[in-house]
Design a protein around this motif. Structure first.
Motif, PDB file in Angstrom:
ATOM      1  N   LEU A 272      63.269  18.549  30.587  1.00  0.00           N
ATOM      2  CA  LEU A 272      61.846  18.408  30.280  1.00  0.00           C
ATOM      3  C   LEU A 272      61.163  19.768  30.132  1.00  0.00           C
ATOM      4  CD1 LEU A 272      60.785  15.408  32.540  1.00  0.00           C
ATOM      5  CD2 LEU A 272      61.282  15.427  30.098  1.00  0.00           C
ATOM      6  N   SER A 273      61.586  20.739  30.924  1.00  0.00           N
ATOM      7  CA  SER A 273      60.998  22.082  30.795  1.00  0.00           C
ATOM      8  C   SER A 273      61.267  22.650  29.409  1.00  0.00           C
ATOM      9  CB  SER A 273      61.571  23.001  31.870  1.00  0.00           C
ATOM     10  OG  SER A 273      61.264  22.519  33.160  1.00  0.00           O
ATOM     11  N   LEU A 274      62.474  22.463  28.911  1.00  0.00           N
ATOM     12  CA  LEU A 274      62.798  22.951  27.569  1.00  0.00           C
ATOM     13  C   LEU A 274      61.975  22.219  26.515  1.00  0.00           C
ATOM     14  CD1 LEU A 274      64.548  24.687  25.731  1.00  0.00           C
ATOM     15  CD2 LEU A 274      66.282  22.887  25.776  1.00  0.00           C
ATOM     16  N   ILE A 275      61.866  20.900  26.632  1.00  0.00           N
ATOM     17  CA  ILE A 275      61.071  20.127  25.663  1.00  0.00           C
ATOM     18  C   ILE A 275      59.606  20.556  25.712  1.00  0.00           C
ATOM     19  CG2 ILE A 275      60.290  17.821  25.039  1.00  0.00           C
ATOM     20  CD1 ILE A 275      63.178  18.335  24.355  1.00  0.00           C
ATOM     21  N   LEU A 276      59.074  20.744  26.939  1.00  0.00           N
ATOM     22  CA  LEU A 276      57.678  21.160  27.075  1.00  0.00           C
ATOM     23  C   LEU A 276      57.452  22.532  26.453  1.00  0.00           C
ATOM     24  CD1 LEU A 276      54.881  20.584  28.250  1.00  0.00           C
ATOM     25  CD2 LEU A 276      55.638  21.642  30.386  1.00  0.00           C
ATOM     26  N   PHE A 277      58.389  23.439  26.642  1.00  0.00           N
ATOM     27  CA  PHE A 277      58.262  24.771  26.046  1.00  0.00           C
ATOM     28  C   PHE A 277      58.248  24.678  24.516  1.00  0.00           C
ATOM     29  CE2 PHE A 277      60.405  28.506  24.223  1.00  0.00           C
ATOM     30  CZ  PHE A 277      59.541  29.508  24.624  1.00  0.00           C
ATOM     31  N   VAL A 278      59.136  23.854  23.960  1.00  0.00           N
ATOM     32  CA  VAL A 278      59.165  23.690  22.502  1.00  0.00           C
ATOM     33  C   VAL A 278      57.865  23.079  21.997  1.00  0.00           C
ATOM     34  CG1 VAL A 278      60.335  22.512  20.610  1.00  0.00           C
ATOM     35  CG2 VAL A 278      61.678  23.551  22.431  1.00  0.00           C
ATOM     36  N   LEU A 279      57.355  22.065  22.706  1.00  0.00           N
ATOM     37  CA  LEU A 279      56.105  21.437  22.298  1.00  0.00           C
ATOM     38  C   LEU A 279      54.945  22.424  22.317  1.00  0.00           C
ATOM     39  CD1 LEU A 279      56.300  17.943  24.037  1.00  0.00           C
ATOM     40  CD2 LEU A 279      56.419  18.416  21.588  1.00  0.00           C
ATOM     41  N   LEU A 280      54.850  23.201  23.384  1.00  0.00           N
ATOM     42  CA  LEU A 280      53.778  24.194  23.461  1.00  0.00           C
ATOM     43  C   LEU A 280      53.912  25.241  22.366  1.00  0.00           C
ATOM     44  CD1 LEU A 280      53.522  24.730  27.331  1.00  0.00           C
ATOM     45  CD2 LEU A 280      51.944  23.476  25.859  1.00  0.00           C
ATOM     46  N   ALA A 281      55.162  25.658  22.108  1.00  0.00           N
ATOM     47  CA  ALA A 281      55.383  26.667  21.074  1.00  0.00           C
ATOM     48  C   ALA A 281      55.032  26.153  19.682  1.00  0.00           C
ATOM     49  CB  ALA A 281      56.847  27.135  21.103  1.00  0.00           C
TER      50      ALA A 281
ATOM     51  N   LEU B 215      64.647  17.890  35.089  1.00  0.00           N
ATOM     52  CA  LEU B 215      63.582  18.899  35.077  1.00  0.00           C
ATOM     53  C   LEU B 215      63.880  20.014  34.082  1.00  0.00           C
ATOM     54  CD1 LEU B 215      62.644  19.218  38.862  1.00  0.00           C
ATOM     55  CD2 LEU B 215      61.301  18.176  37.037  1.00  0.00           C
ATOM     56  N   SER B 216      65.118  20.470  34.039  1.00  0.00           N
ATOM     57  CA  SER B 216      65.470  21.512  33.071  1.00  0.00           C
ATOM     58  C   SER B 216      65.319  20.996  31.643  1.00  0.00           C
ATOM     59  CB  SER B 216      66.902  21.990  33.321  1.00  0.00           C
ATOM     60  OG  SER B 216      67.830  20.937  33.150  1.00  0.00           O
TER      61      SER B 216
ATOM     62  N   SER C 275      61.930  12.125  28.453  1.00  0.00           N
ATOM     63  CA  SER C 275      62.244  11.804  29.848  1.00  0.00           C
ATOM     64  C   SER C 275      63.240  10.654  29.925  1.00  0.00           C
ATOM     65  CB  SER C 275      60.972  11.448  30.617  1.00  0.00           C
ATOM     66  OG  SER C 275      60.067  12.524  30.625  1.00  0.00           O
ATOM     67  N   LEU C 276      63.006   9.616  29.132  1.00  0.00           N
ATOM     68  CA  LEU C 276      63.923   8.484  29.148  1.00  0.00           C
ATOM     69  C   LEU C 276      65.311   8.899  28.671  1.00  0.00           C
ATOM     70  CD1 LEU C 276      61.589   5.682  27.722  1.00  0.00           C
ATOM     71  CD2 LEU C 276      62.259   6.067  30.107  1.00  0.00           C
ATOM     72  N   ILE C 277      65.341   9.661  27.580  1.00  0.00           N
ATOM     73  CA  ILE C 277      66.640  10.110  27.066  1.00  0.00           C
ATOM     74  C   ILE C 277      67.307  11.047  28.065  1.00  0.00           C
ATOM     75  CG2 ILE C 277      67.769  11.390  25.218  1.00  0.00           C
ATOM     76  CD1 ILE C 277      65.541  10.419  23.348  1.00  0.00           C
ATOM     77  N   GLY C 278      66.527  11.984  28.631  1.00  0.00           N
ATOM     78  CA  GLY C 278      67.092  12.927  29.589  1.00  0.00           C
ATOM     79  C   GLY C 278      67.580  12.249  30.852  1.00  0.00           C
ATOM     80  N   PHE C 279      66.822  11.227  31.320  1.00  0.00           N
ATOM     81  CA  PHE C 279      67.251  10.520  32.520  1.00  0.00           C
ATOM     82  C   PHE C 279      68.569   9.783  32.277  1.00  0.00           C
ATOM     83  CE2 PHE C 279      67.209   6.744  35.295  1.00  0.00           C
ATOM     84  CZ  PHE C 279      67.113   7.375  36.524  1.00  0.00           C
TER      85      PHE C 279
ATOM     86  N   LEU D  12      70.795  10.567  30.049  1.00  0.00           N
ATOM     87  CA  LEU D  12      71.835  11.584  29.902  1.00  0.00           C
ATOM     88  C   LEU D  12      72.240  12.152  31.259  1.00  0.00           C
ATOM     89  CD1 LEU D  12      73.525  13.370  27.997  1.00  0.00           C
ATOM     90  CD2 LEU D  12      71.589  14.948  27.894  1.00  0.00           C
ATOM     91  N   ALA D  13      71.235  12.443  32.108  1.00  0.00           N
ATOM     92  CA  ALA D  13      71.537  13.004  33.427  1.00  0.00           C
ATOM     93  C   ALA D  13      72.321  12.015  34.275  1.00  0.00           C
ATOM     94  CB  ALA D  13      70.239  13.411  34.138  1.00  0.00           C
ATOM     95  N   ARG D  14      71.955  10.734  34.199  1.00  0.00           N
ATOM     96  CA  ARG D  14      72.687   9.725  34.974  1.00  0.00           C
ATOM     97  C   ARG D  14      74.128   9.613  34.502  1.00  0.00           C
ATOM     98  NH1 ARG D  14      71.043   7.220  39.575  1.00  0.00           N
ATOM     99  NH2 ARG D  14      71.850   5.211  38.853  1.00  0.00           N
ATOM    100  N   SER D  15      74.319   9.674  33.194  1.00  0.00           N
ATOM    101  CA  SER D  15      75.687   9.586  32.685  1.00  0.00           C
ATOM    102  C   SER D  15      76.524  10.784  33.099  1.00  0.00           C
ATOM    103  CB  SER D  15      75.656   9.455  31.157  1.00  0.00           C
ATOM    104  OG  SER D  15      75.155  10.648  30.563  1.00  0.00           O
ATOM    105  N   ILE D  16      75.865  11.949  33.244  1.00  0.00           N
ATOM    106  CA  ILE D  16      76.599  13.154  33.642  1.00  0.00           C
ATOM    107  C   ILE D  16      76.888  13.154  35.132  1.00  0.00           C
ATOM    108  CG2 ILE D  16      76.435  15.669  33.839  1.00  0.00           C
ATOM    109  CD1 ILE D  16      74.905  15.691  31.215  1.00  0.00           C
ATOM    110  N   THR D  17      75.883  12.733  35.927  1.00  0.00           N
ATOM    111  CA  THR D  17      76.035  12.823  37.382  1.00  0.00           C
ATOM    112  C   THR D  17      76.743  11.628  38.000  1.00  0.00           C
ATOM    113  OG1 THR D  17      73.821  11.850  37.674  1.00  0.00           O
ATOM    114  CG2 THR D  17      73.969  14.255  37.587  1.00  0.00           C
ATOM    115  N   ARG D  18      76.891  10.527  37.251  1.00  0.00           N
ATOM    116  CA  ARG D  18      77.573   9.363  37.824  1.00  0.00           C
ATOM    117  C   ARG D  18      79.002   9.711  38.275  1.00  0.00           C
ATOM    118  NH1 ARG D  18      77.023   6.256  33.858  1.00  0.00           N
ATOM    119  NH2 ARG D  18      75.043   5.328  34.506  1.00  0.00           N
TER     120      ARG D  18
END
Length: 491
Positions: free
Chosen positions: A10-19, A7-8, A178-182, A184-190
């Motif tokens: 995607l929130s950053l990516i969404l903010f950049v896209l909107l900007a 979520l964090s 989302s795919l890249i972040g997921f 990445l998140a899985r690799s970090i949280t595993r």
């Protein structure tokens, strides 16, 4: 944790896209409208110059065909008026020839040599239109005025299409992010999940799946390595302590028993005046034996883990009362059972019997002859801040009771109340608390109505699904007889 990281991200990516996309879309829309307006004005000015030449050369009859040709080529409606604002031709035939339009704002401004470009709503065009009204010539007297009108629908559709394309691009970028972040998140949280699993296994007493030290970020790798080292040392210490408790249990019983036999063998050879000292020595030896047994029992309780199981509290109470009735009769004390008839609770195997034995032993030591000890089973459903229903076992005596400060210290090891039986070891109530907590409950001491002490044991209902297994005792815990001998009214 994976969800929060994703979520964090995607929130950053969404903010950049909107900007990026929103300012670009607004700039594009303004640019297209400005370009269209400028093109319309330039085309109208060019047409106005041609119309002026036609009128100077006396061929004003060519104006209708010229207006229609320009309209077909540019997709606009063309209106030409003379120096008085009288309509000479209208390519859409909406304004009749000869009609005076000098009162209209844009025509009036053009007759004063001021070109006008703007937009307005036009029912005949089915929406908003852009108009460009320009004078034909720059003399003091304007010979003619040309008005071109364009429907804004196609331009708006183009702008909306651009916004839609930007939206699709944004959605595509978000999907890829989302795919890249997921991943990445899985690799970090595993590694974190592996540490969580290993921690739960360590709490149960044995790690079967140690966390890998070659996956994840360097910080988590170092953490996994440190945890594995710490867990290995803890398991080694626990095994060593359990082995020590088991070995000491066997090693101390033999010399203590031998010492007691030797002291008792002295009895026939002692003078009557030394008999009292021998009795005291034997008594201290028995107390030492009970203390050793109690310490070993507590060590086993603290170093082992069990799974609580459903037990019928009332049935266990009835069984233990039947066993203790003979001891109570010797002291002229009545045992009374009251309360609910059938209550199933979570308890460690064999723990409930030992809890009742210790509490009854303490209560009998404190109860004067002619009094009664009440064992009350109370069904207490969850209410207020309690979300899990509980059952309570009250062991109430009519003895001298305890002060508030004594009740606060009653569960400390080796502590005994002032004036208590000196044969006690100070380990009975600590065992009760340890056994109760191993069963997922709690025990407290309260003042009984009318005097005496009320020992309250609270255990969770067996039907409760939120019951949590807690560290407890193992199957090799000493039998209840050990606790009976080590209990006493020492607290």
């Amino acid at each position: 944790m994976t969800r929060r990281i994703l979520l964090s991200h995607l929130s950053l990516i969404l903010f950049v896209l909107l900007a990026l996309e929103v300012p670009f879309g607004l700039f594009y829309a303004r640019s297209e409208v400005s370009r269209f307006s400028h093109s319309a004005q330039q085309g109208a000015m060019t047409l106005a110059e041609v119309c002026e030449e036609k009128m100077e050369h006396g061929v004003a009859g060519d104006l209708p065909e010229l207006a229609r040709a320009y309209g077909r080529r540019t997709g606009s409606r063309v209106l030409v008026a003379d120096h008085r604002g009288v309509v000479l031709t209208d390519s859409a035939a909406l304004a009749p020839v000869g009609k005076n339009l000098s009162a209209e704002p844009d025509i009036s401004a053009a007759l004063r040599d001021h070109p006008v470009v703007g937009s307005r709503s036009a029912p005949f065009a089915g929406g908003d239109v852009l108009f460009a009204t320009v004078p034909g010539g720059s003399d003091a007297v304007v010979p003619c005025v040309v008005r071109t009108v364009y429907a804004l629908g196609p331009l708006k559709a183009k702008i909306h299409g651009t916004w839609l394309a930007l939206g699709f691009v944004g959605v595509g970028v978000l999907a890829a992010a989302s795919l890249i972040g997921f991943a990445l998140a899985r690799s970090i949280t595993r590694p974190v999940r592996a540490l969580e699993l290993a921690t739960a296994q360590l709490a149960d007493g044995r790690i079967t799946d140690p966390p890998a030290t070659d996956h994840g970020p360097p910080e988590l790798r170092r953490l996994a390595a440190s945890f594995t080292t710490t867990a290995t040392r803890l398991q080694h210490l626990l095994h060593a302590q359990q082995a020590f408790a088991s070995e000491v249990s066997h090693q101390l019983r033999t010399p203590l028993t031998s010492l007691r036999l030797r002291l008792e063998n002295f009895e026939p050879h002692l003078a009557p005046c030394a008999q009292d000292s021998l009795d005291k020595a034997v008594g201290e030896l028995e107390r030492l034996s009970r203390m050793v047994q109690g310490l070993l029992a507590l060590a086993r309780l603290e170093n082992s883990a069990i799974r609580p199981e459903p037990v019928d509290l009332r049935a266990v109470v009835a069984d233990r009362v039947a066993i203790w009735t003979a001891f109570a009769d010797e002291q002229q004390v009545d045992l009374v059972v009251s309360g609910a008839t059938a209550v199933r609770v979570w308890a460690a195997p064999g723990a409930l019997e030992q809890i009742i034995d210790n509490l009854l032993s303490n209560a009998l030591r404190a109860s004067p002859p002619g009094t009664a000890i009440t064992l009350a089973v109370i069904d207490a459903p969850g209410e207020g801040s309690r979300t899990v229903s509980e059952a309570e076992l009250h062991v109430i005596d009519q003895g001298p009771g305890m002060t508030e400060s004594e009740r606060r210290r009653a569960f400390d090891r080796f502590w005994r109340a002032a004036g208590a039986d000196h044969d006690g070891t100070g380990l009975g109530l600590p065992m009760v608390r340890q056994l109760t907590r191993a069963s997922g409950g709690e025990v407290t001491l309260e003042t009984a109505p009318g005097g005496g002490l009320d020992a309250v044991v609270r255990l969770r209902h067996a039907e409760s699904r939120t019951h949590r297994e807690r560290p407890g005792i193992s199957a090799d815990t000493p039998d209840s007889g050990v606790f009976e001998r080590a209990s006493g009214r020492e607290k």
